[in-house]
Design an enzyme around this catalytic site. Structure first.
Site, mmCIF file in Angstrom:
data_model
loop_
_atom_site.group_PDB
_atom_site.id
_atom_site.type_symbol
_atom_site.label_atom_id
_atom_site.label_comp_id
_atom_site.label_asym_id
_atom_site.label_seq_id
_atom_site.Cartn_x
_atom_site.Cartn_y
_atom_site.Cartn_z
ATOM 1 N N ASP A 12 1.207 -16.721 31.886
ATOM 2 C CA ASP A 12 1.489 -18.163 31.872
ATOM 3 C C ASP A 12 2.213 -18.615 30.607
ATOM 4 O O ASP A 12 2.042 -19.750 30.155
ATOM 5 C CB ASP A 12 0.186 -18.985 32.037
ATOM 6 C CG ASP A 12 -0.592 -18.541 33.256
ATOM 7 O OD1 ASP A 12 0.049 -18.294 34.288
ATOM 8 O OD2 ASP A 12 -1.817 -18.420 33.166
ATOM 9 N N LYS A 15 7.368 -17.616 31.545
ATOM 10 C CA LYS A 15 8.398 -16.608 31.855
ATOM 11 C C LYS A 15 9.310 -17.071 32.989
ATOM 12 O O LYS A 15 10.478 -16.729 33.030
ATOM 13 C CB LYS A 15 7.729 -15.285 32.257
ATOM 14 C CG LYS A 15 6.955 -14.636 31.143
ATOM 15 C CD LYS A 15 6.330 -13.325 31.578
ATOM 16 C CE LYS A 15 5.237 -13.476 32.609
ATOM 17 N NZ LYS A 15 4.042 -14.196 32.156
ATOM 18 N N GLY A 39 2.363 -16.336 39.142
ATOM 19 C CA GLY A 39 2.887 -17.600 39.654
ATOM 20 C C GLY A 39 3.882 -18.127 38.645
ATOM 21 O O GLY A 39 3.495 -18.635 37.605
ATOM 22 N N HIS A 40 5.161 -17.913 38.914
ATOM 23 C CA HIS A 40 6.194 -18.292 37.946
ATOM 24 C C HIS A 40 6.775 -19.655 38.326
ATOM 25 O O HIS A 40 7.315 -19.816 39.419
ATOM 26 C CB HIS A 40 7.289 -17.232 37.898
ATOM 27 C CG HIS A 40 6.803 -15.922 37.355
ATOM 28 N ND1 HIS A 40 7.514 -14.757 37.399
ATOM 29 C CD2 HIS A 40 5.637 -15.612 36.746
ATOM 30 C CE1 HIS A 40 6.812 -13.785 36.840
ATOM 31 N NE2 HIS A 40 5.668 -14.282 36.444
ATOM 32 N N GLN A 223 2.481 -11.425 34.372
ATOM 33 C CA GLN A 223 1.296 -11.485 33.501
ATOM 34 C C GLN A 223 1.719 -11.309 32.022
ATOM 35 O O GLN A 223 2.870 -11.531 31.697
ATOM 36 C CB GLN A 223 0.244 -10.448 33.907
ATOM 37 C CG GLN A 223 -0.465 -10.775 35.208
ATOM 38 C CD GLN A 223 0.275 -10.314 36.452
ATOM 39 O OE1 GLN A 223 0.827 -9.243 36.486
ATOM 40 N NE2 GLN A 223 0.278 -11.125 37.484
HETATM 41 P P1 IMP Z 1 -6.046 -10.227 39.160
HETATM 42 O O1 IMP Z 1 -4.727 -9.858 38.603
HETATM 43 O O2 IMP Z 1 -5.980 -11.204 40.291
HETATM 44 O O3 IMP Z 1 -6.863 -9.016 39.491
HETATM 45 O O4 IMP Z 1 -6.877 -10.998 38.012
HETATM 46 C C1 IMP Z 1 -7.296 -10.336 36.811
HETATM 47 C C2 IMP Z 1 -7.148 -11.274 35.605
HETATM 48 O O5 IMP Z 1 -5.780 -11.488 35.334
HETATM 49 C C3 IMP Z 1 -7.754 -12.662 35.811
HETATM 50 O O6 IMP Z 1 -8.252 -13.129 34.567
HETATM 51 C C4 IMP Z 1 -6.564 -13.509 36.220
HETATM 52 O O7 IMP Z 1 -6.753 -14.865 35.936
HETATM 53 C C5 IMP Z 1 -5.497 -12.876 35.343
HETATM 54 N N1 IMP Z 1 -4.134 -13.051 35.887
HETATM 55 C C6 IMP Z 1 -3.540 -12.348 36.863
HETATM 56 N N2 IMP Z 1 -2.289 -12.772 37.072
HETATM 57 C C7 IMP Z 1 -2.084 -13.757 36.193
HETATM 58 C C8 IMP Z 1 -0.952 -14.580 35.908
HETATM 59 O O8 IMP Z 1 0.121 -14.480 36.493
HETATM 60 N N3 IMP Z 1 -1.123 -15.500 34.917
HETATM 61 C C9 IMP Z 1 -2.287 -15.608 34.214
HETATM 62 N N4 IMP Z 1 -3.357 -14.850 34.447
HETATM 63 C C10 IMP Z 1 -3.257 -13.942 35.434
#
Ligand code: IMP
Length: 424
Positions: A12, A15, A39-40, A223
């Site tokens: 977040d 990007k 989520g971009h 991420q």
């Molecule tokens: P997962 O990727 O859904 O397995 O989540 C694992 C961790 O990564 C959690 O804390 C999510 O909130 C975080 N996370 C995954 N994708 C994003 C992203 O695009 N932005 C921020 N946090 C993310």
């Protein structure tokens, strides 16, 4: 030239806006890791989108968009996103999907619920962890399997048999059938069947042309470094490699020649989900950053936790990503604060340390040691050159660049594409 855009915090960082800006110049834009957990936020000609599967190149007709083998793909999400953006463009999106990329199946989301990782890790509940786990356990379904319906159904039958043995009491698991799942995949994925193929070959050819012909190749990270499976704040991480070190493996090209590595740094820190966050501010200024910065997850709608900039964590991210330049985003959100804190070290069990601990259990005990810098009153939205910024904002940026030993290349002072300062 080739460029990679990498998150330097817990995701977040903004990007989406940066890739959207740079994709304008690109011939090929590649997403190489993660899935619809990302989520971009992109504002294209005044319309706001949250992209989850497609890279930002999708907004520019003629730009080739590659979903590389390091990704996990949910075809239903991809289809919806494809149709929304194609309608906005009134045209087609050129897409190449790696035959090796793994697919997210409905049972991956079910598993995430059964195992409770949504609550314990704070995952995005998009089936990311179970899909990557199936890949490592060699029971995954890949995009290339869609090209052979018999093979696909056979693999699904075997996968379901195993799942039903492991979860005999789950009605939801029992309700899945190989034929039903295969039909679902074909329904969503039919328009993409001709796009599935040798993504690595496409990227390799583009990289070969890049230095000679000036063709731009853009790699869009997802991420951030602190969510990296190996070097992030384990276990509160995602299930893929999110850093530059993972790029070569994720695209299938050893030591790819990427001249520009842009590390995206939000001017303060945010985190969604569980896990330690030493510079978190609860209430007061934290709530103000959350509101002014619109800090709500694009994928899940969860409010993001907010805090001061953390140089210990950023230096760790810089070691993982080796940025050649930084894009500092949301600087405008800090306007109006009389002073700004910046974390320069931690105190861990009585000792000062500048090392970022890799175990969340240690990070939980880290107390931030702050320096206090002057804030600024002025709004920054109209700034288009560095010299338009108030002195305190320039000093803040200079400090970040000096600490991370990397020049500032871009400064974002608002969500719109034009609210950007390009340095040099
Ligand atoms: P997962 O990727 O859904 O397995 O989540 C694992 C961790 O990564 C959690 O804390 C999510 O909130 C975080 N996370 C995954 N994708 C994003 C992203 O695009 N932005 C921020 N946090 C993310």
């Amino acid at each position: 030239m080739a460029t990679v855009i990498l998150g330097m915090q817990w995701g977040d960082e903004g990007k989406g806006k940066i890739t959207h800006l740079l994709a304008r110049e690109a011939a090929v834009v590649v997403r190489f890791s993660g899935g619809p957990n990302a989520g971009h936020t992109v504002i294209d000609r005044g319309v706001k989108f949250g992209t989850h599967q497609l890279p930002a190149g999708a907004f520019y007709p003629g730009v080739r968009c590659v979903l590389a083998s390091g990704m996990v793909i949910d075809l239903t999400v991809l289809r919806e996103e494809y149709e929304t953006i194609a309608a906005h463009l009134n045209g087609k999106i050129e897409l190449i999907i790696s035959e090796n990329a793994h697919l997210i199946l409905p049972y991956h989301r079910t598993l995430e619920e059964l195992e409770g990782s949504g609550a314990s890790i704070g995952t995005t509940r998009r089936g990311i962890g179970p899909a990557y786990r199936d890949k490592a356990a060699r029971v995954g379904i890949r995009a290339g399997d869609l090209l052979d319906p018999d093979r696909l159904r056979e693999k699904l039958t075997r996968r379901l048999a195993l799942l039903q043995r492991l979860w005999p009491a789950s009605e939801e698991i029992a309700s899945f059938s190989a034929a039903g799942l295969a039909d679902g995949l074909f329904d969503a994925g039919r328009p993409f069947l001709t796009s599935i193929g040798d993504a690595a070959g496409v990227i390799r050819a583009a990289l070969r042309r890049a230095p000679a012909g000036g063709e731009e190749v853009l790699f869009e990270g997802a991420q951030g470094a602190l969510l990296d499976l190996d070097f992030g704040t384990y276990p509160y991480v995602t299930s893929s490699t999110t850093t530059f070190a993972g790029l070569g493996q994720a695209i299938g090209i050893p030591n790819p020649r990427v001249e520009r590595r842009l590390g995206v740094v939000k001017a303060y820190t945010t985190r969604v989900g569980q896990g330690s966050f030493p510079t978190e501010i609860t209430g007061g200024i934290g709530a103000r950053l959350q509101e002014k910065g619109g800090e709500v997850g694009v994928t899940t709608g969860r409010p993001r936790r907010c805090g001061w900039l953390d140089l210990v964590a950023l230096k760790h991210a810089a070691r993982l990503n080796g940025p050649t330049g930084l894009a500092v985003t949301k600087l405008d959100v800090l306007s109006g604060l009389p002073e700004i804190k910046i974390c320069v070290a931690y105190r861990l069990r009585g000792e000062r340390t500048e090392r970022f601990p890799l175990a969340d259990e240690d990070l939980a005990h880290c107390q931030p040691i702050y320096e206090t810098l002057s804030g600024w009153e002025e709004g920054l939205e109209a700034a288009r050159r560095q010299s338009d910024l108030p002195r305190a904002a320039r000093e803040y940026l200079e400090r970040i660049a000096a600490e991370l030993d990397s020049p500032i290349s871009l400064i974002s002072v608002g969500p719109a594409p034009e609210e950007t300062i390009v340095v040099g």
